[in-house]
Design an enzyme around this catalytic site. Structure first.
Site, mmCIF file in Angstrom:
data_model
loop_
_atom_site.group_PDB
_atom_site.id
_atom_site.type_symbol
_atom_site.label_atom_id
_atom_site.label_comp_id
_atom_site.label_asym_id
_atom_site.label_seq_id
_atom_site.Cartn_x
_atom_site.Cartn_y
_atom_site.Cartn_z
ATOM 1 N N LYS A 186 31.515 39.734 38.318
ATOM 2 C CA LYS A 186 30.629 40.257 37.265
ATOM 3 C C LYS A 186 29.128 40.117 37.540
ATOM 4 O O LYS A 186 28.316 40.792 36.900
ATOM 5 C CB LYS A 186 30.933 39.545 35.929
ATOM 6 C CG LYS A 186 32.251 39.954 35.317
ATOM 7 C CD LYS A 186 32.122 41.270 34.592
ATOM 8 C CE LYS A 186 33.427 41.970 34.363
ATOM 9 N NZ LYS A 186 33.800 42.942 35.377
ATOM 10 N N PRO A 221 32.028 33.621 40.340
ATOM 11 C CA PRO A 221 32.338 34.939 40.906
ATOM 12 C C PRO A 221 33.755 35.455 40.603
ATOM 13 O O PRO A 221 34.072 36.598 40.947
ATOM 14 C CB PRO A 221 32.148 34.735 42.415
ATOM 15 C CG PRO A 221 32.206 33.267 42.638
ATOM 16 C CD PRO A 221 31.787 32.600 41.377
ATOM 17 N N TYR A 268 37.722 43.660 33.442
ATOM 18 C CA TYR A 268 37.460 43.720 34.886
ATOM 19 C C TYR A 268 36.688 44.996 35.256
ATOM 20 O O TYR A 268 35.781 44.956 36.083
ATOM 21 C CB TYR A 268 38.785 43.646 35.657
ATOM 22 C CG TYR A 268 38.595 43.334 37.137
ATOM 23 C CD1 TYR A 268 38.392 42.024 37.575
ATOM 24 C CD2 TYR A 268 38.623 44.343 38.092
ATOM 25 C CE1 TYR A 268 38.208 41.736 38.918
ATOM 26 C CE2 TYR A 268 38.452 44.062 39.441
ATOM 27 C CZ TYR A 268 38.259 42.744 39.844
ATOM 28 O OH TYR A 268 38.075 42.469 41.180
ATOM 29 N N HIS A 307 39.144 51.416 43.953
ATOM 30 C CA HIS A 307 40.396 50.672 43.756
ATOM 31 C C HIS A 307 40.947 50.925 42.352
ATOM 32 O O HIS A 307 40.219 50.827 41.375
ATOM 33 C CB HIS A 307 40.164 49.170 43.951
ATOM 34 C CG HIS A 307 40.176 48.757 45.392
ATOM 35 N ND1 HIS A 307 40.431 47.475 45.809
ATOM 36 C CD2 HIS A 307 39.977 49.475 46.516
ATOM 37 C CE1 HIS A 307 40.384 47.413 47.131
ATOM 38 N NE2 HIS A 307 40.102 48.612 47.582
ATOM 39 N N TYR A 340 43.872 37.626 43.766
ATOM 40 C CA TYR A 340 43.333 36.344 43.289
ATOM 41 C C TYR A 340 44.541 35.417 43.105
ATOM 42 O O TYR A 340 45.405 35.704 42.272
ATOM 43 C CB TYR A 340 42.656 36.491 41.931
ATOM 44 C CG TYR A 340 41.421 37.371 41.887
ATOM 45 C CD1 TYR A 340 41.505 38.763 41.831
ATOM 46 C CD2 TYR A 340 40.148 36.797 41.860
ATOM 47 C CE1 TYR A 340 40.355 39.558 41.766
ATOM 48 C CE2 TYR A 340 38.999 37.593 41.779
ATOM 49 C CZ TYR A 340 39.115 38.963 41.742
ATOM 50 O OH TYR A 340 37.985 39.754 41.666
HETATM 51 P P1 RFL Z 1 19.391 37.967 43.610
HETATM 52 O O1 RFL Z 1 20.317 38.793 44.394
HETATM 53 O O2 RFL Z 1 19.475 36.495 43.737
HETATM 54 O O3 RFL Z 1 17.919 38.453 43.964
HETATM 55 C C1 RFL Z 1 16.784 37.729 43.539
HETATM 56 C C2 RFL Z 1 15.655 38.012 44.498
HETATM 57 O O4 RFL Z 1 14.492 37.300 44.074
HETATM 58 C C3 RFL Z 1 13.897 36.709 45.195
HETATM 59 N N1 RFL Z 1 13.087 35.544 44.783
HETATM 60 C C4 RFL Z 1 11.743 35.589 44.705
HETATM 61 N N2 RFL Z 1 10.882 36.589 44.883
HETATM 62 C C5 RFL Z 1 9.571 36.284 44.735
HETATM 63 N N3 RFL Z 1 9.119 35.029 44.437
HETATM 64 C C6 RFL Z 1 9.956 34.009 44.278
HETATM 65 N N4 RFL Z 1 9.503 32.781 44.031
HETATM 66 C C7 RFL Z 1 11.342 34.268 44.393
HETATM 67 N N5 RFL Z 1 12.453 33.498 44.286
HETATM 68 C C8 RFL Z 1 13.494 34.289 44.520
HETATM 69 C C9 RFL Z 1 15.061 36.311 46.087
HETATM 70 O O5 RFL Z 1 14.659 36.114 47.444
HETATM 71 C C10 RFL Z 1 15.985 37.516 45.905
HETATM 72 O O6 RFL Z 1 15.760 38.516 46.853
HETATM 73 O O7 RFL Z 1 19.489 38.287 42.046
HETATM 74 P P2 RFL Z 1 19.807 39.673 41.272
HETATM 75 O O8 RFL Z 1 18.980 40.797 41.834
HETATM 76 O O9 RFL Z 1 19.736 39.338 39.837
HETATM 77 O O10 RFL Z 1 21.313 40.031 41.682
HETATM 78 C C11 RFL Z 1 22.371 39.224 41.254
HETATM 79 C C12 RFL Z 1 23.496 39.245 42.281
HETATM 80 O O11 RFL Z 1 22.944 38.975 43.570
HETATM 81 C C13 RFL Z 1 24.601 38.236 41.954
HETATM 82 O O12 RFL Z 1 24.836 38.193 40.571
HETATM 83 C C14 RFL Z 1 25.929 38.584 42.658
HETATM 84 O O13 RFL Z 1 25.796 38.452 44.045
HETATM 85 C C15 RFL Z 1 27.062 37.682 42.162
HETATM 86 N N6 RFL Z 1 28.323 37.898 42.867
HETATM 87 C C16 RFL Z 1 29.150 38.956 42.550
HETATM 88 N N7 RFL Z 1 28.770 39.854 41.600
HETATM 89 C C17 RFL Z 1 29.558 40.952 41.326
HETATM 90 O O14 RFL Z 1 29.186 41.746 40.450
HETATM 91 N N8 RFL Z 1 30.747 41.189 41.987
HETATM 92 C C18 RFL Z 1 31.193 40.336 42.955
HETATM 93 O O15 RFL Z 1 32.225 40.625 43.572
HETATM 94 C C19 RFL Z 1 30.405 39.149 43.245
HETATM 95 N N9 RFL Z 1 30.782 38.283 44.197
HETATM 96 C C20 RFL Z 1 28.723 37.007 43.877
HETATM 97 C C21 RFL Z 1 29.971 37.219 44.521
HETATM 98 C C22 RFL Z 1 27.914 35.923 44.260
HETATM 99 C C23 RFL Z 1 28.338 35.073 45.255
HETATM 100 N N10 RFL Z 1 27.440 34.024 45.612
HETATM 101 C C24 RFL Z 1 27.161 33.633 46.923
HETATM 102 C C25 RFL Z 1 26.588 33.428 44.604
HETATM 103 C C26 RFL Z 1 30.412 36.357 45.506
HETATM 104 C C27 RFL Z 1 29.612 35.265 45.865
HETATM 105 C C28 RFL Z 1 30.157 34.338 46.897
HETATM 106 C C1 PHB Z 2 33.938 39.743 47.337
HETATM 107 O O1 PHB Z 2 34.525 40.657 47.938
HETATM 108 O O2 PHB Z 2 33.003 39.102 47.853
HETATM 109 C C2 PHB Z 2 34.382 39.384 45.968
HETATM 110 C C3 PHB Z 2 35.336 40.162 45.339
HETATM 111 C C4 PHB Z 2 35.766 39.830 44.078
HETATM 112 C C5 PHB Z 2 35.254 38.726 43.445
HETATM 113 C C6 PHB Z 2 34.283 37.940 44.047
HETATM 114 C C7 PHB Z 2 33.847 38.267 45.335
HETATM 115 O O3 PHB Z 2 35.704 38.395 42.204
#
Ligand code: RFL
Ligand code: PHB
Length: 389
Positions: free
Chosen positions: A296, A292, A384, A72, A200
């Site tokens: 980041k 989110p 961004y 994008h 957004y």
């Molecule tokens: P994760 O993905 O939470 O993985 C951690 C892993 O550790 C395991 N765990 C354990 N393992 C062993 N023993 C235990 N006691 C444990 N407890 C937990 C878990 O099961 C899991 O598998 O962390 P990690 O690897 O640091 O990754 C971080 C990302 O997942 C997170 O920052 C992003 O998803 C945030 N996020 C977004 N980030 C972006 O860069 N761009 C985005 O567009 C974006 N959109 C989002 C998001 C997060 C969202 N939610 C639901 C929080 C959108 C949403 C809605």
């Molecule tokens: C997503 O596609 O899940 C998404 C995209 C941008 C954001 C957060 C989540 O800032």
């Protein structure tokens, strides 16, 4: 079992780190509480910065992302009436990649066996021991038996609720936290996106985001009070709310369809310092959370892993201890800037219950300023696409 690096958590941070270390011949084992299917079932991030794409390139796992991901050149802010386009490519020379966290994780998981990266799934009672010594260990239970892994280092990539951060003694750690009074209700549906770039929106009725996973799969969000339940939001109610908040232009192109996933994520800003204690390193969500809004979270996990992998590679391959010593401050310098951007975009784009008419006018004035000022748009674009490492 004995290894050089024991990694807790097989999310994107743990898997990326494991692959980067294996590529240099460093022994590591990942211990994950959940099953592989459970990890893949979590619908999360959608937007990757160039640094995250580059890490996938470095380990040679970028083929599917390059074929199926959507590069994008820009995204849009909306103020209820109009779209304000942030042309990130023209302003920074860089792009972002729309490729779901689920797909990135799937690519990392699929390559574990052939790269000799061992992942123990379904491990319960994962406990860290002796993290302030040079011989830390992890114990866990699986299939009714107890297991122990001795390592030189432990990397806590176990997300916000994992045990690693809690293994740092309270006296040496500091936590900084802001909890927001709303969450994001997300919906995933197999319908074409309403716009070819993300939108957004900050509307009188609240925040909305139009995002996507592919040309045929859309991801949308609206903000809701934290007290709300998913059951209160049948699909039609979400589509109606999206159509209003995203504005007439997006609504005219929005295709409705049944949700294939629907969930509410709370919003939080959180940083834990330091990100190293003795032989324990924290990376990703275990050390910090961003709302989110700036896309980041996953990208910050990737930048931590970049710093941490080079520190560990330096230690094991060149007896260089400086990278290890500097990891926490290097990582935190970037973390705090991403925290700032995510927090400021969240404040700009959401209606807070404590906001009155004045705060609303401030938001509208800022959006109008962004629409008119290339300098303002450049500052947003630069953050961004991701600040330099
Ligand atoms: P994760 O993905 O939470 O993985 C951690 C892993 O550790 C395991 N765990 C354990 N393992 C062993 N023993 C235990 N006691 C444990 N407890 C937990 C878990 O099961 C899991 O598998 O962390 P990690 O690897 O640091 O990754 C971080 C990302 O997942 C997170 O920052 C992003 O998803 C945030 N996020 C977004 N980030 C972006 O860069 N761009 C985005 O567009 C974006 N959109 C989002 C998001 C997060 C969202 N939610 C639901 C929080 C959108 C949403 C809605
Ligand atoms: C997503 O596609 O899940 C998404 C995209 C941008 C954001 C957060 C989540 O800032």
């Amino acid at each position: 079992m004995k290894t050089q690096v024991a990694i807790v958590g097989a999310g994107p941070a743990g898997l990326l780190l494991g692959h980067l270390l294996r590529a240099e011949g460093i022994d590591c084992v990942i211990v994950e509480r959940a099953s592989a299917d459970y990890v893949l079932g979590r619908i999360r991030a959608g937007v990757l910065e160039q640094i995250t794409v580059q890490l996938m390139e470095r380990i040679g796992l970028d083929a599917r992302m390059k074929a199926e991901g959507l590069p994008h050149d820009g995204f849009n802010l909306a103020d209820g009436d109009r779209l304000i386009r942030i042309d990130i490519h023209a302003l920074t020379g860089k792009r972002v990649m729309v490729y779901g966290q689920t797909e990135l994780t799937r690519d990392l998981m699929a390559a574990c066996e052939e790269r000799g990266l061992q992942v123990v799934y379904d491990a319960s009672d994962v406990t860290l021991h002796d993290v302030d010594s040079d011989s830390p260990s992890i114990t866990y239970a699986k299939d009714g038996a107890s297991h122990r892994i001795d390592a030189r280092f432990i990397c806590g990539c176990d997300g916000f609720h994992g045990p690693s951060r809690k293994a740092v003694p309270a006296a040496v750690g500091s936590a900084f936290e802001l909890v927001y009074p709303f969450g994001w209700l997300g919906i995933l549906a197999d319908v074409p996106p309403c716009n070819h770039e993300l939108i957004y929106a900050n509307h009188e009725r609240g925040f909305a985001l139009a995002s996507m996973r592919s040309e045929t799969r859309s991801r949308y969000y609206v903000d809701v009070p934290v007290t709300e339940k998913v059951e209160d939001w049948p699909d039609e109610r979400i589509w109606d709310e999206l159509a209003t908040r995203l504005g007439p232009e997006a609504a005219a192109h929005m295709t409705r369809g049944p949700s294939i996933e629907k969930s509410i994520a709370p919003l939080r800003s959180f940083v834990f310092e330091p990100m190293r204690h003795g032989s324990l390193f924290l990376a990703g969500d275990s050390a910090h959370i961003v709302p989110p809004t700036g896309a980041k979270g996953l990208n910050l996990a990737a930048s931590d892993v970049h710093y941490l992998s080079s520190a560990l590679i330096g230690y094991f391959k060149a007896a260089d201890h400086d990278g290890i010593a500097g990891y926490s401050s290097r990582a935190l310098a970037r973390v705090w800037k991403s925290e700032r951007f995510s927090w400021s975009l969240t404040k700009l784009m959401h209606r807070f219950p404590s906001d009155g008419a004045f705060e609303r006018r401030m938001q509208l004035a800022e959006l109008d300023y962004i629409a008119q000022s290339e300098t303002a748009r450049r500052a947003i674009a630069e953050n961004y696409v991701g600040l330099p490492l």
